[in-house]
Scaffold this motif. Structure first.
Motif, PDB file in Angstrom:
ATOM      1  N   TYR A  97      35.682  41.886  30.080  1.00  0.00           N
ATOM      2  CA  TYR A  97      34.903  42.296  31.257  1.00  0.00           C
ATOM      3  C   TYR A  97      35.744  43.181  32.176  1.00  0.00           C
ATOM      4  O   TYR A  97      35.274  44.218  32.665  1.00  0.00           O
ATOM      5  N   VAL A  98      36.984  42.779  32.404  1.00  0.00           N
ATOM      6  CA  VAL A  98      37.862  43.530  33.306  1.00  0.00           C
ATOM      7  C   VAL A  98      38.109  44.939  32.777  1.00  0.00           C
ATOM      8  O   VAL A  98      38.051  45.926  33.530  1.00  0.00           O
ATOM      9  N   PRO A 103      37.777  51.601  36.525  1.00  0.00           N
ATOM     10  CA  PRO A 103      37.407  52.988  36.857  1.00  0.00           C
ATOM     11  C   PRO A 103      37.511  53.959  35.686  1.00  0.00           C
ATOM     12  O   PRO A 103      36.603  54.780  35.494  1.00  0.00           O
ATOM     13  N   PRO A 104      38.567  53.921  34.868  1.00  0.00           N
ATOM     14  CA  PRO A 104      38.596  54.839  33.715  1.00  0.00           C
ATOM     15  C   PRO A 104      37.438  54.601  32.748  1.00  0.00           C
ATOM     16  O   PRO A 104      36.901  55.542  32.173  1.00  0.00           O
ATOM     17  N   GLY A 316      43.773  45.751  31.337  1.00  0.00           N
ATOM     18  CA  GLY A 316      42.823  45.678  32.439  1.00  0.00           C
ATOM     19  C   GLY A 316      43.484  45.879  33.790  1.00  0.00           C
ATOM     20  O   GLY A 316      42.971  46.605  34.646  1.00  0.00           O
ATOM     21  N   LEU A 317      44.641  45.250  33.975  1.00  0.00           N
ATOM     22  CA  LEU A 317      45.367  45.396  35.230  1.00  0.00           C
ATOM     23  C   LEU A 317      45.785  46.851  35.456  1.00  0.00           C
ATOM     24  O   LEU A 317      45.635  47.401  36.562  1.00  0.00           O
ATOM     25  N   ARG A 324      43.602  44.529  44.058  1.00  0.00           N
ATOM     26  CA  ARG A 324      42.321  44.132  44.643  1.00  0.00           C
ATOM     27  C   ARG A 324      41.169  44.460  43.707  1.00  0.00           C
ATOM     28  O   ARG A 324      40.261  43.662  43.518  1.00  0.00           O
ATOM     29  N   SER A 325      41.201  45.644  43.100  1.00  0.00           N
ATOM     30  CA  SER A 325      40.162  46.023  42.154  1.00  0.00           C
ATOM     31  C   SER A 325      40.162  45.094  40.945  1.00  0.00           C
ATOM     32  O   SER A 325      39.102  44.655  40.464  1.00  0.00           O
ATOM     33  N   PHE A 326      41.347  44.755  40.457  1.00  0.00           N
ATOM     34  CA  PHE A 326      41.484  43.846  39.320  1.00  0.00           C
ATOM     35  C   PHE A 326      40.923  42.468  39.656  1.00  0.00           C
ATOM     36  O   PHE A 326      40.166  41.876  38.873  1.00  0.00           O
TER      37      PHE A 326
END
Length: 492
Positions: A97-98, A103-104, A316-317, A324-326
């Motif tokens: 999911y992450v 964004p990419p 994902g990170l 914060r986005s992660f």
């Protein structure tokens, strides 16, 4: 992430669908839509099926001669036996999911959405992408494909049937996921530390080279992909009869950020918004992964669930760049793991009662079931008999692989007794397990939540896939199984 104001987890009400769409649908699609309307009304939650299975197995153990004390002890002993595996499988879903919501990935989705020139072609694209991604991570496949369908639906110049697009996005979970790295049965069998002793003593360790990387397994996956894309393409309504997201009243607008970039922030939030910690953590994580892959064969390294999950965690990170986005993506992903977390302990308890609650003659339920399958099967018919049985059981016990814990003790004992290739026995389960997913709504929930659809909106199309897949899969399991010879278990 998409707005969920229209529905909640795919259970909101849609406005009436244009009548001509359903009238022009094929006979099989109309029948399957009626079936899923019935299923949505009467089909209980997947947890209920797992709970019923516990009760049925406990009752069967008592009838087999086990004492109530022995059954209760086996239940408790097995309840937490899969706690490590449960956490690992939950992280598979979260990691997928992450990555899919980074964004990419969003930029890639927008570029891919510009490629199709017709609604039917778009659905074929979705089907192919969903199945390819599922071979690496079923979580990525579900979420990325759902977001891709939403992006395609937002193109005003493209009349794509939104329901058929949703069904195509689900094909990774309904056709190929268990034949790739996502296969929890293959992952489990390759990891001695994750296997319950009751299964390890029967099967030993089975490496990927004897399961998902057999040429027979690769060939089966390729056939399923080609056939599934063809069905998705040919069964999709044309532009004139397509039911679009707008027809269904689905809100395709993106949710607004909770806090705009210009908002005043607390100094304590600096690390959350800075990529510094991301870079440091990724340096450590990718440094360890590099050593792991250099020290071991790549197949052995990636077969470790901890290694597999760390890889997707770090990817994902890095893709989210800022912590914060992660963290926001992780928070959004957690609800999709509820079924895994609450059901896998029950699967562990079932496996323990099957293998640990002995009857008066010292014979367990697993022994009896294995003997039954040996008596009605042969080396030649094993794949068809076990494949059909596993598929039918999957309608009642939805699973992302946890059902293997229930089946493995007697399936693999029967395979040993009949001298069937043990790795292929795992693949029999893997291929058959995907079949019930095509109409069972349990694993549809994350996808339906993103698409703001109901199960009945897409199952008419997936049911058509099932009608073709079921005989095709059973035939391939039989045909490819004839090319393999028995290999004795390898104990750690």
């Amino acid at each position: 992430m998409p707005s969920t104001s229209h529905t909640s987890a795919g259970h909101g009400a849609h406005p009436p669908v244009p009548q001509e769409a359903s009238a022009d649908a094929g006979l099989l699609s109309r029948l399957s839509l009626r079936f899923t309307a019935w299923a949505e009304r009467w089909f209980p939650d997947a947890f209920v099926f797992a709970a019923i299975a516990v009760v049925v197995v406990a009752g069967a153990a008592l009838l087999n001669g086990s004492s109530p004390q022995a059954v209760a002890k086996s239940f408790g002993d097995g309840f937490w036996s899969l706690i490590v595996f449960t956490m690992q499988m939950a992280l598979v879903a979260i990691g997928g999911y992450v990555v899919a919501t980074s964004p990419p990935a969003a930029r890639l989705i927008r570029k891919l959405a510009a490629l199709p020139v017709s609604g039917r072609q778009a659905i074929a694209y979705v089907a192919a992408i969903s199945m390819i991604l599922s071979l690496f991570n079923w979580g990525i496949s579900l979420i990325f494909s759902a977001l891709y369908v939403r992006a395609l639906a937002g193109r005003l110049d493209l009349r794509m049937d939104y329901r058929a697009g949703g069904a195509a996005a689900y094909l990774g979970m309904g056709a190929t996921w268990a034949l790739g790295l996502s296969s929890s049965a293959a992952q489990l069998q390759a990891n001695a530390s994750s296997l319950p002793k009751s299964i390890l003593d029967i099967t030993g360790v089975i490496p990927f080279s004897q399961t998902i990387f057999l040429w027979q397994s690769v060939a089966m996956a390729l056939v399923l992909m080609v056939v599934s894309v063809a069905i998705a393409l040919w069964s999709a309504p044309d532009a004139e009869h397509a039911v679009t997201a707008q027809d269904l009243g689905v809100d395709l607008t993106e949710a607004k950020p909770v806090a705009p970039e210009s908002a005043e922030r607390r100094p304590g939030e600096w690390f959350e918004r800075s990529p510094l910690l991301t870079l440091l953590l990724c340096a450590l994580g990718f440094g360890w992964l590099a050593q792991e892959f250099m020290a071991k064969s790549p197949l052995i390294a990636i077969s470790g669930l901890n290694t597999y999950n760390l890889l997707f965690f770090m990817i994902g990170l890095l893709l989210h760049w800022r912590p914060r986005s992660f963290l926001d993506a992780v928070s959004s992903a957690v609800p999709s793991t509820a079924g895994v977390i609450i059901q896998f302990p029950l699967y562990g308890a079932i496996a323990a009662m099957l293998t640990g609650a002995k009857g008066g003659a010292g014979i367990t339920l697993s022994d009896r079931v294995a003997h039954l399958f040996v008596s009605i099967s042969s080396v030649d018919s094993f794949a068809v008999v076990m494949g059909a049985y596993s598929a039918v059981l999957g309608f009642f016990i939805p699973s992302g692989g946890g059902k293997w814990i229930i089946e493995a003790p007697y399936v693999m004992q029967a395979a040993n007794d009949l001298k069937v290739h043990l790795g292929w026995a795992v693949q029999v389960y893997n291929a058959a397990e995907a079949l019930p997913n095509l109409i069972n709504p349990f694993w549809m929930l994350p996808l339906l939540g993103v698409l703001s659809l109901k199960a009945r909106d897409i199952v008419g199309f997936t049911f058509l896939q099932l009608l073709v897949h079921a005989p095709l899969v059973l035939f391939m399991l039989w045909a490819f199984g004839r090319t393999l010879s028995y290999v004795a278990p390898v104990m750690p």
